[in-house]
Scaffold this motif. Structure first.
Motif, PDB file in Angstrom:
ATOM      1  N   PRO A 100       7.067 -55.275 -17.074  1.00 29.46           N
ATOM      2  CA  PRO A 100       5.718 -56.476 -16.248  1.00 29.46           C
ATOM      3  C   PRO A 100       5.024 -55.965 -16.296  1.00 29.46           C
ATOM      4  O   PRO A 100       4.118 -55.050 -15.752  1.00 29.46           O
ATOM      5  CB  PRO A 100       6.733 -55.711 -15.322  1.00 29.46           C
ATOM      6  CG  PRO A 100       8.360 -55.468 -15.361  1.00 29.46           C
ATOM      7  CD  PRO A 100       7.817 -54.686 -16.543  1.00 29.46           C
ATOM      8  N   GLN A 101       4.181 -56.720 -16.180  1.00 31.08           N
ATOM      9  CA  GLN A 101       2.563 -56.802 -15.549  1.00 31.08           C
ATOM     10  C   GLN A 101       2.484 -56.465 -14.523  1.00 31.08           C
ATOM     11  O   GLN A 101       0.983 -54.817 -14.634  1.00 31.08           O
ATOM     12  CB  GLN A 101       1.401 -58.413 -15.752  1.00 31.08           C
ATOM     13  CG  GLN A 101       0.138 -58.115 -15.662  1.00 31.08           C
ATOM     14  CD  GLN A 101      -0.375 -57.241 -17.349  1.00 31.08           C
ATOM     15  OE1 GLN A 101      -0.231 -57.602 -18.566  1.00 31.08           O
ATOM     16  NE2 GLN A 101      -1.356 -56.653 -17.398  1.00 31.08           N
ATOM     17  N   ALA A 102       2.648 -55.817 -13.817  1.00 30.83           N
ATOM     18  CA  ALA A 102       3.184 -55.190 -12.261  1.00 30.83           C
ATOM     19  C   ALA A 102       2.480 -53.894 -12.614  1.00 30.83           C
ATOM     20  O   ALA A 102       2.159 -52.941 -12.168  1.00 30.83           O
ATOM     21  CB  ALA A 102       3.935 -55.376 -11.607  1.00 30.83           C
ATOM     22  N   ASP A 103       3.393 -53.190 -13.197  1.00 33.99           N
ATOM     23  CA  ASP A 103       3.797 -51.930 -14.108  1.00 33.99           C
ATOM     24  C   ASP A 103       2.617 -51.368 -14.956  1.00 33.99           C
ATOM     25  O   ASP A 103       2.435 -50.526 -15.215  1.00 33.99           O
ATOM     26  CB  ASP A 103       5.654 -52.063 -14.674  1.00 33.99           C
ATOM     27  CG  ASP A 103       6.766 -51.677 -14.145  1.00 33.99           C
ATOM     28  OD1 ASP A 103       6.069 -51.863 -12.940  1.00 33.99           O
ATOM     29  OD2 ASP A 103       8.216 -51.933 -14.470  1.00 33.99           O
ATOM     30  N   TYR A 104       2.056 -51.933 -15.570  1.00 37.27           N
ATOM     31  CA  TYR A 104       1.387 -51.986 -16.781  1.00 37.27           C
ATOM     32  C   TYR A 104       0.076 -51.780 -15.228  1.00 37.27           C
ATOM     33  O   TYR A 104      -1.008 -51.077 -16.367  1.00 37.27           O
ATOM     34  CB  TYR A 104       1.170 -52.788 -17.922  1.00 37.27           C
ATOM     35  CG  TYR A 104      -0.372 -52.936 -18.079  1.00 37.27           C
ATOM     36  CD1 TYR A 104      -0.469 -52.018 -19.027  1.00 37.27           C
ATOM     37  CD2 TYR A 104      -1.461 -53.731 -17.906  1.00 37.27           C
ATOM     38  CE1 TYR A 104      -1.987 -51.674 -20.206  1.00 37.27           C
ATOM     39  CE2 TYR A 104      -2.757 -53.016 -18.769  1.00 37.27           C
ATOM     40  CZ  TYR A 104      -2.514 -51.989 -19.873  1.00 37.27           C
ATOM     41  OH  TYR A 104      -3.666 -52.069 -20.195  1.00 37.27           O
ATOM     42  N   ALA A 105      -0.083 -52.121 -14.688  1.00 35.86           N
ATOM     43  CA  ALA A 105      -1.400 -53.078 -13.846  1.00 35.86           C
ATOM     44  C   ALA A 105      -1.234 -51.405 -13.321  1.00 35.86           C
ATOM     45  O   ALA A 105      -2.333 -50.858 -12.990  1.00 35.86           O
ATOM     46  CB  ALA A 105      -1.711 -53.818 -12.844  1.00 35.86           C
ATOM     47  N   LYS A 106      -0.553 -50.423 -12.348  1.00 38.43           N
ATOM     48  CA  LYS A 106      -0.129 -49.448 -11.696  1.00 38.43           C
ATOM     49  C   LYS A 106      -0.650 -48.670 -12.843  1.00 38.43           C
ATOM     50  O   LYS A 106      -0.762 -47.590 -12.906  1.00 38.43           O
ATOM     51  CB  LYS A 106       1.186 -49.283 -11.407  1.00 38.43           C
ATOM     52  CG  LYS A 106       1.669 -47.984 -10.345  1.00 38.43           C
ATOM     53  CD  LYS A 106       3.020 -48.125  -9.663  1.00 38.43           C
ATOM     54  CE  LYS A 106       3.191 -46.353  -9.152  1.00 38.43           C
ATOM     55  NZ  LYS A 106       3.888 -46.855  -8.787  1.00 38.43           N
ATOM     56  N   LEU A 107      -0.474 -48.169 -13.973  1.00 44.96           N
ATOM     57  CA  LEU A 107      -0.573 -46.725 -14.871  1.00 44.96           C
ATOM     58  C   LEU A 107      -2.092 -47.408 -15.110  1.00 44.96           C
ATOM     59  O   LEU A 107      -2.485 -47.056 -15.604  1.00 44.96           O
ATOM     60  CB  LEU A 107       0.576 -47.489 -16.378  1.00 44.96           C
ATOM     61  CG  LEU A 107       0.135 -46.716 -16.952  1.00 44.96           C
ATOM     62  CD1 LEU A 107       0.071 -45.353 -17.419  1.00 44.96           C
ATOM     63  CD2 LEU A 107       0.648 -46.912 -18.698  1.00 44.96           C
ATOM     64  N   ALA A 108      -2.720 -48.743 -15.722  1.00 47.26           N
ATOM     65  CA  ALA A 108      -3.474 -49.211 -15.479  1.00 47.26           C
ATOM     66  C   ALA A 108      -4.929 -48.512 -14.536  1.00 47.26           C
ATOM     67  O   ALA A 108      -6.549 -48.448 -15.130  1.00 47.26           O
ATOM     68  CB  ALA A 108      -4.059 -50.716 -16.665  1.00 47.26           C
ATOM     69  N   ALA A 109      -4.212 -48.692 -13.267  1.00 46.92           N
ATOM     70  CA  ALA A 109      -5.559 -48.581 -12.162  1.00 46.92           C
ATOM     71  C   ALA A 109      -5.666 -47.333 -12.367  1.00 46.92           C
ATOM     72  O   ALA A 109      -6.620 -46.633 -11.781  1.00 46.92           O
ATOM     73  CB  ALA A 109      -4.464 -48.735 -11.041  1.00 46.92           C
ATOM     74  N   GLY A 110      -4.749 -45.842 -12.698  1.00 46.63           N
ATOM     75  CA  GLY A 110      -5.010 -44.037 -12.683  1.00 46.63           C
ATOM     76  C   GLY A 110      -6.510 -44.260 -13.862  1.00 46.63           C
ATOM     77  O   GLY A 110      -7.196 -43.465 -13.688  1.00 46.63           O
ATOM     78  N   ALA A 111      -6.703 -45.098 -15.010  1.00 51.98           N
ATOM     79  CA  ALA A 111      -7.344 -45.390 -16.166  1.00 51.98           C
ATOM     80  C   ALA A 111      -8.889 -45.444 -16.199  1.00 51.98           C
ATOM     81  O   ALA A 111      -9.407 -45.403 -16.325  1.00 51.98           O
ATOM     82  CB  ALA A 111      -6.320 -45.801 -17.386  1.00 51.98           C
ATOM     83  N   GLU A 112      -8.646 -46.829 -14.854  1.00 52.78           N
ATOM     84  CA  GLU A 112     -10.204 -47.792 -14.532  1.00 52.78           C
ATOM     85  C   GLU A 112     -10.734 -46.251 -13.405  1.00 52.78           C
ATOM     86  O   GLU A 112     -11.735 -45.962 -13.480  1.00 52.78           O
ATOM     87  CB  GLU A 112      -9.205 -48.649 -13.160  1.00 52.78           C
ATOM     88  CG  GLU A 112      -9.162 -49.489 -14.574  1.00 52.78           C
ATOM     89  CD  GLU A 112      -9.926 -50.182 -15.021  1.00 52.78           C
ATOM     90  OE1 GLU A 112     -11.150 -50.161 -15.407  1.00 52.78           O
ATOM     91  OE2 GLU A 112      -9.807 -51.009 -16.338  1.00 52.78           O
ATOM     92  N   SER A 113      -9.399 -45.253 -12.937  1.00 52.60           N
ATOM     93  CA  SER A 113     -10.145 -44.573 -11.882  1.00 52.60           C
ATOM     94  C   SER A 113     -10.767 -42.951 -12.636  1.00 52.60           C
ATOM     95  O   SER A 113     -11.642 -42.572 -12.224  1.00 52.60           O
ATOM     96  CB  SER A 113      -9.309 -44.394 -10.601  1.00 52.60           C
ATOM     97  OG  SER A 113      -8.361 -43.733 -11.485  1.00 52.60           O
ATOM     98  N   GLY A 114      -9.905 -42.988 -13.634  1.00 55.69           N
ATOM     99  CA  GLY A 114     -10.107 -41.933 -14.686  1.00 55.69           C
ATOM    100  C   GLY A 114      -9.739 -40.646 -13.828  1.00 55.69           C
ATOM    101  O   GLY A 114     -10.059 -39.206 -14.550  1.00 55.69           O
ATOM    102  N   LEU A 115      -9.060 -40.543 -13.098  1.00 51.16           N
ATOM    103  CA  LEU A 115      -8.101 -40.128 -12.376  1.00 51.16           C
ATOM    104  C   LEU A 115      -6.858 -38.672 -13.186  1.00 51.16           C
ATOM    105  O   LEU A 115      -6.386 -37.993 -13.296  1.00 51.16           O
ATOM    106  CB  LEU A 115      -8.035 -39.697 -11.170  1.00 51.16           C
ATOM    107  CG  LEU A 115      -8.980 -39.802  -9.939  1.00 51.16           C
ATOM    108  CD1 LEU A 115      -8.706 -40.538  -8.225  1.00 51.16           C
ATOM    109  CD2 LEU A 115     -10.116 -38.901  -9.775  1.00 51.16           C
ATOM    110  N   CYS A 116      -6.361 -39.907 -13.410  1.00 49.49           N
ATOM    111  CA  CYS A 116      -5.080 -39.143 -14.011  1.00 49.49           C
ATOM    112  C   CYS A 116      -4.270 -40.184 -15.223  1.00 49.49           C
ATOM    113  O   CYS A 116      -3.156 -40.220 -15.859  1.00 49.49           O
ATOM    114  CB  CYS A 116      -3.681 -39.834 -13.325  1.00 49.49           C
ATOM    115  SG  CYS A 116      -3.941 -42.036 -12.766  1.00 49.49           S
ATOM    116  N   ALA A 117      -5.054 -40.674 -15.970  1.00 51.87           N
ATOM    117  CA  ALA A 117      -5.003 -41.806 -17.031  1.00 51.87           C
ATOM    118  C   ALA A 117      -6.011 -41.644 -18.314  1.00 51.87           C
ATOM    119  O   ALA A 117      -7.442 -42.212 -17.065  1.00 51.87           O
ATOM    120  CB  ALA A 117      -4.132 -42.847 -17.149  1.00 51.87           C
TER     121      ALA A 117
END
Length: 199
Positions: A100-117
């Protein structure tokens, strides 16, 4: 006077639209065919220029009318398309077999913030895939976007023209996503699982 008669007398070969103006001017002139054609050929009193100018004005007027009619038709098509879309009740759609795109978006949010991904480079993603699943790196293409779909009440699908972000993201060995193609197959890696991607 017939068009062919005018052409043989003057050596000019006007378009049908221009000749309709020439014929109207001939009828109004009161001259016989030979006299009128001689006057036109010599542009006596600017007769040929005046006819050409009037014909050009007619063409501009006709083109303006056509553009106006086309614009009205385009507006009608747009309005009817909106009405049809409302009638068909289009809504967002994702294939249930894919992540699901929502699951990907949740993971990508960490990459956007640079905190956990972080977003993986294509080279990092290809190396990870080859190390984990023994693919040939020369046959792998990393995919960064996938098309957005809608479904209507008749279960018909269409692409919206928009794209979902699906860049490879890595958070941990059990929390990551990579979308890639080989020469023959579509895949996605989700949290260590290699899955077929359905398009």
């Amino acid at each position: 006077m017939m068009l062919e008669e005018f052409e043989s007398r003057t050596g000019f070969y006007p378009t049908r639209d221009l000749y309709s103006r020439i014929e109207a001017a001939y009828m109004e002139s009161g001259l016989d065919k030979d006299s009128f054609c001689a006057a036109y050929k010599e542009n006596r009193d600017g007769i040929a220029e005046a006819i050409a100018r009037d014909a050009a004005f007619d063409e501009i007027k006709a083109a303006t009318q056509r553009e106006s009619e086309i614009k009205k038709l385009q507006e009608q098509v747009a309005q009817l398309t909106k009405q049809l879309d409302r009638e068909l009740e289009w809504k967002p759609y994702e294939l249930s077999q894919n992540v699901p795109q929502a699951d990907y978006a949740k993971l990508a949010a960490g990459a956007e913030s640079g905190l956990c991904a972080h977003y993986m480079t294509d080279e990092e993603a290809i190396k990870w895939i080859c190390d984990e699943f023994d693919f040939d790196p020369a046959k792998i293409t990393i995919i960064h976007e996938v098309p957005e779909y809608e479904i209507n009440r008749h279960n018909q699908l269409r692409k919206t023209g928009k794209m979902y972000d699906c860049r490879p993201v890595y958070c941990a060995t059990d929390y990551h996503y990579i979308r890639f193609n080989t020469k023959r197959w579509f895949y996605e890696v989700w949290n260590g699982q290699l899955r077929p991607f359905y398009a």
